[in-house]
Design an enzyme around this catalytic site. Structure first.
Site, mmCIF file in Angstrom:
data_model
loop_
_atom_site.group_PDB
_atom_site.id
_atom_site.type_symbol
_atom_site.label_atom_id
_atom_site.label_comp_id
_atom_site.label_asym_id
_atom_site.label_seq_id
_atom_site.Cartn_x
_atom_site.Cartn_y
_atom_site.Cartn_z
ATOM 1 N N TYR A 57 -6.722 -12.207 8.802
ATOM 2 C CA TYR A 57 -5.482 -12.907 9.118
ATOM 3 C C TYR A 57 -5.739 -14.364 9.423
ATOM 4 O O TYR A 57 -6.879 -14.783 9.636
ATOM 5 C CB TYR A 57 -4.764 -12.229 10.291
ATOM 6 C CG TYR A 57 -5.403 -12.475 11.641
ATOM 7 C CD1 TYR A 57 -6.609 -11.886 11.991
ATOM 8 C CD2 TYR A 57 -4.805 -13.331 12.574
ATOM 9 C CE1 TYR A 57 -7.190 -12.113 13.226
ATOM 10 C CE2 TYR A 57 -5.379 -13.569 13.814
ATOM 11 C CZ TYR A 57 -6.570 -12.951 14.129
ATOM 12 O OH TYR A 57 -7.149 -13.186 15.341
ATOM 13 N N ARG A 110 -10.943 -20.891 5.750
ATOM 14 C CA ARG A 110 -11.424 -19.808 6.611
ATOM 15 C C ARG A 110 -10.926 -18.465 6.087
ATOM 16 O O ARG A 110 -11.647 -17.467 6.100
ATOM 17 C CB ARG A 110 -10.973 -20.058 8.058
ATOM 18 C CG ARG A 110 -11.633 -19.122 9.053
ATOM 19 C CD ARG A 110 -11.378 -19.542 10.482
ATOM 20 N NE ARG A 110 -9.959 -19.495 10.830
ATOM 21 C CZ ARG A 110 -9.473 -19.902 11.998
ATOM 22 N NH1 ARG A 110 -10.287 -20.391 12.922
ATOM 23 N NH2 ARG A 110 -8.179 -19.822 12.257
ATOM 24 N N ARG A 128 -6.381 9.247 2.764
ATOM 25 C CA ARG A 128 -7.134 8.415 3.688
ATOM 26 C C ARG A 128 -8.630 8.674 3.529
ATOM 27 O O ARG A 128 -9.086 9.811 3.667
ATOM 28 C CB ARG A 128 -6.682 8.752 5.109
ATOM 29 C CG ARG A 128 -7.356 7.937 6.186
ATOM 30 C CD ARG A 128 -6.910 8.390 7.571
ATOM 31 N NE ARG A 128 -7.734 7.747 8.582
ATOM 32 C CZ ARG A 128 -8.950 8.134 8.909
ATOM 33 N NH1 ARG A 128 -9.500 9.188 8.335
ATOM 34 N NH2 ARG A 128 -9.629 7.483 9.821
ATOM 35 N N HIS A 143 -12.519 6.515 4.311
ATOM 36 C CA HIS A 143 -13.117 5.264 4.805
ATOM 37 C C HIS A 143 -13.525 4.352 3.657
ATOM 38 O O HIS A 143 -13.303 3.150 3.689
ATOM 39 C CB HIS A 143 -14.338 5.567 5.673
ATOM 40 C CG HIS A 143 -13.961 5.957 7.074
ATOM 41 N ND1 HIS A 143 -14.714 5.636 8.158
ATOM 42 C CD2 HIS A 143 -12.898 6.647 7.537
ATOM 43 C CE1 HIS A 143 -14.133 6.104 9.257
ATOM 44 N NE2 HIS A 143 -13.031 6.727 8.894
ATOM 45 N N LYS A 170 -12.482 -13.632 10.787
ATOM 46 C CA LYS A 170 -11.205 -13.506 11.488
ATOM 47 C C LYS A 170 -10.549 -12.205 11.050
ATOM 48 O O LYS A 170 -9.588 -12.200 10.278
ATOM 49 C CB LYS A 170 -10.328 -14.724 11.186
ATOM 50 C CG LYS A 170 -9.216 -14.915 12.192
ATOM 51 C CD LYS A 170 -8.723 -16.336 12.154
ATOM 52 C CE LYS A 170 -7.432 -16.510 12.913
ATOM 53 N NZ LYS A 170 -7.495 -16.039 14.291
ATOM 54 N N GLU A 172 -16.216 -16.620 23.752
ATOM 55 C CA GLU A 172 -14.897 -17.223 23.502
ATOM 56 C C GLU A 172 -13.856 -16.437 24.278
ATOM 57 O O GLU A 172 -14.178 -15.499 24.996
ATOM 58 C CB GLU A 172 -14.586 -17.245 21.998
ATOM 59 C CG GLU A 172 -14.603 -15.888 21.349
ATOM 60 C CD GLU A 172 -14.405 -15.918 19.828
ATOM 61 O OE1 GLU A 172 -13.747 -16.834 19.316
ATOM 62 O OE2 GLU A 172 -14.907 -14.999 19.166
#
Ligand code: PMP
Length: 293
Positions: A36, A55, A103, A105, A150, A182
């Protein structure tokens, strides 16, 4: 202040928040298998837009999520801001690896990404007179290792933020073995004897290179304020003359207290204000240059 208005963009169409939906089989939902960005717009100009795009490109490359061109981020922002009829907004963009049934992985090689954006109106630059106030608590950094990506796997950030809120703080500031890394959703700066200290990007672990962090480094350079990127012990934060967090949404937030103990007089200090004013000036210059074209 006008109330915040929110609209979403899902794979090309605009939806009110109440009918913004994606599949439960979306890998972003199931695994946090998504990346994101969030860009802050002032007066129709996305702050550090190129840095956000770069980024995002790196996050997509590192995670191997394909099928989305980061270069289309600005036009998605434009569509949302036109729909919101605003020039000042935060535009969140999330790209997940896609919907996969059943589903598993291991990702299916044929997936196409789910792209969603959330636009929310925010304050214009003229309304930002001083940094917002951010009391914090200090916690060990238990998050996944590759924090330079991110990625949306933010459960540890969420849990740390819940702990902060439960302790009447606004943001957790994380450390590893006593060295700051951070914030839960921010980078952190400490002011000591007029010098800015901030954790290095790779040490003691990879952290996110904040776009706002870059603005602060640039501002410090312009102001002739010394900035040291390196080891920042938790005690340096506890004993700071001033301290602040940075993020695209909040820009600069003054750390008013650490684990309940006030920092300085609980107001933005002189260096924080100088840096804040210079960041505002940098933004103002970006706006003037953009609007001159
Ligand atoms: N670190 C983390 C963990 C964050 O979530 C954020 C906010 N996106 C930041 C730092 C600040 O980055 P930026 O200034 O680019 O918003």
């Amino acid at each position: 202040m006008t109330p915040e208005r929110i609209l979403t963009w899902i794979d090309g169409s605009i939806h009110e928040p109440d009918d913004a939906r994606v599949s439960v089989f979306d890998r972003g939902f199931l695994y946090g298998d998504a990346v994101y960005e969030l860009v802050r717009f002032f007066d129709d100009v996305g702050m550090g837009m190129d840095l956000h795009i770069e980024r995002l490109r790196r996050s997509l490359d590192r995670t191997g999520i394909t099928g989305f061109d980061p270069g289309t981020y600005p036009s998605i922002c434009r569509t949302l801001m036109d729909a919101l009829e605003t020039s000042d907004a935060c535009i969140y963009l999330q790209v997940s690896r896609g919907v996969q049934v059943p589903r598993r992985h291991a990702p299916d090689g044929t997936l196409s990404p789910t792209v969603v954006a959330i636009g929310s109106t925010s304050a214009p630059l003229s309304e930002l007179e001083e940094p917002i106030q951010v009391p914090i608590i200090v916690l060990p950094d238990l998050r996944r290792r590759s924090c330079d990506i991110k990625a949306t796997s933010l459960i540890e950030n969420v849990m740390a933020t819940i702990q902060a809120v439960d302790a009447d703080a606004a943001e957790p500031i994380l450390h590893e073995d006593g060295l700051l890394t951070e914030g839960g959703s921010s980078n952190v700066f400490v002011v000591r004897n007029g010098t800015l200290l901030t954790p290095a990007l790779g040490d003691p672990r990879p952290i996110l290179e904040g776009v706002t962090r870059r603005f602060v480094v640039e501002a410090a350079g312009n102001l002739g304020i010394e900035i040291m990127e390196g080891d920042v012990p938790v005690d340096a934060l506890r004993e700071a003359d001033e301290a602040f967090v940075t993020s695209s949404r909040r820009l600069l937030g003054t750390i008013t207290s650490v684990d309940g103990r006030q920092i300085g007089d609980g107001r933005p200090g002189a260096v924080t204000m100088q840096v804040f004013e210079e960041v505002r000036r940098i933004i103002q210059t970006v706006l003037e240059n953009e609007h001159a074209h």
